[in-house]
Write a protein that holds these residues in place. Sequence first.
Motif, PDB file in Angstrom:
ATOM      1  N   ASP A  25       0.834  -1.204   0.000  1.00 43.83           N
ATOM      2  CA  ASP A  25       0.000   0.000   0.000  1.00 43.83           C
ATOM      3  C   ASP A  25       0.860   1.241   0.000  1.00 43.83           C
ATOM      4  O   ASP A  25       1.849   1.346   0.712  1.00 43.83           O
ATOM      5  N   TYR A 356      -3.673  -1.854 -11.110  1.00 44.17           N
ATOM      6  CA  TYR A 356      -4.771  -2.306 -10.263  1.00 44.17           C
ATOM      7  C   TYR A 356      -4.453  -3.647  -9.619  1.00 44.17           C
ATOM      8  O   TYR A 356      -3.754  -4.483 -10.198  1.00 44.17           O
ATOM      9  N   ASP A 359     -10.058  -4.669  -8.458  1.00 43.40           N
ATOM     10  CA  ASP A 359     -10.671  -3.390  -8.824  1.00 43.40           C
ATOM     11  C   ASP A 359     -10.044  -2.213  -8.097  1.00 43.40           C
ATOM     12  O   ASP A 359     -10.461  -1.071  -8.296  1.00 43.40           O
ATOM     13  N   LEU A 360      -9.056  -2.468  -7.262  1.00 41.45           N
ATOM     14  CA  LEU A 360      -8.430  -1.415  -6.462  1.00 41.45           C
ATOM     15  C   LEU A 360      -7.287  -0.769  -7.229  1.00 41.45           C
ATOM     16  O   LEU A 360      -6.353  -1.448  -7.675  1.00 41.45           O
TER      17      LEU A 360
END
Length: 393
Positions: A25, A356, A359-360
């Motif tokens: 992240d 991606y 879908d992120l």
Amino acid sequence: MKKAFIAGILSLSIVFSLASAGYADEKKPSGASDSELAPSARSAILLDADTGTIIYEKNSHDKLPPASITKIMTMLLTMEAIEDGRLKMTDKVRTSDRAASMGGSQIFLEPGEEMTVDDMLKGIAMASGNDASVAMAEKLAGSEEEFVKMMNERAAELGMKNTHFANCNGLPVENHYSTAHDIALMSRELLKHEQITKYTGAYQDYLRKETPKPFWLVNTNKLVRFYPGADGLKTGYTSEAKFCLSATATRDGLRTVAVVLGAPDTKNRNNEISRMFDYGFAQYSKHAIYKKGEMLGSIQISKGTVPQMQLQAEENYSVLVKKGGKTADLRHEVTIPKSIKAPVTAGQVVGKLSVYQGDLLVKEFDLKAPAEVKKAGWWKLFKRTTGKLFHVD
């Protein structure tokens, strides 16, 4: 959705199923607590230099005195002037009385003494020369005051929202502060100039070598000698700031930047930087999406001096992935318009590269025009149109 594409946006979607580690992240992956990697530092951060992904942080937005880490911005503006052609490494830099009067760390420049930009950079990067920093500032801007304005303008452009410079060398002065996060941003920017590590990564060198007064340089950042892969960037110390360091190291294609502010001594500072490096290299790896120079697509240029523009990767596009994480499917999309109207400026954003996980959206890169395209005159457009009309295969 199809109508939207026909209306003008061409989405080139290339999907890869990657049996690799999970994506790290961008803000802060889990795994390292705020205290375990840099327990003695007032503030710290570790990030991937290529993507800007933050791996670890502790009080990273606290405003603190940066001491001589300030010189990273001085070096950045110098390297940008060289890249722009406003300065050459062989140019001579004359030392003013004011530059020669700087105390603290210095290379003992005398009033009127001249050194090349190359030697001044050695003095700034390795010996943390306050005198060399002011001499370079005066060379580039005419005065340190004008140079400081340039520093703050560049900081704003880089998104350094919690930084204000009041001088070019980090000597104690009011209203001079930065954060670990902001320092990491300008460190990343400096590292885009690959030649800089020739200076920041050297352990020892000489100034005035062929003169009666040779000056032996030893890098104030001992990690460049003792930590494998370390090749920069800048140390700092004042009684108020304590011991500070913005460091960089590379291993297996992954370059990280680690910043520590306010450590109690050099031993703790270096140990905590080393611990952050060890953690980053052990836990993460880099996954390439595109290599610099690879073709991304083309755009038609309406009424331009050239009919189309080829888009290539202007840098290595990659994402940071965590080793040993769960298997994840990553895919990426290149989204560019089918056609744009001239004129087009060099560096103009003309598309996006989006990465991606499912879908992120995990990372997005701006795609920029590689060169200027001016609007064509009516005669050129007329010849182009008639050429198409009468072209025979």
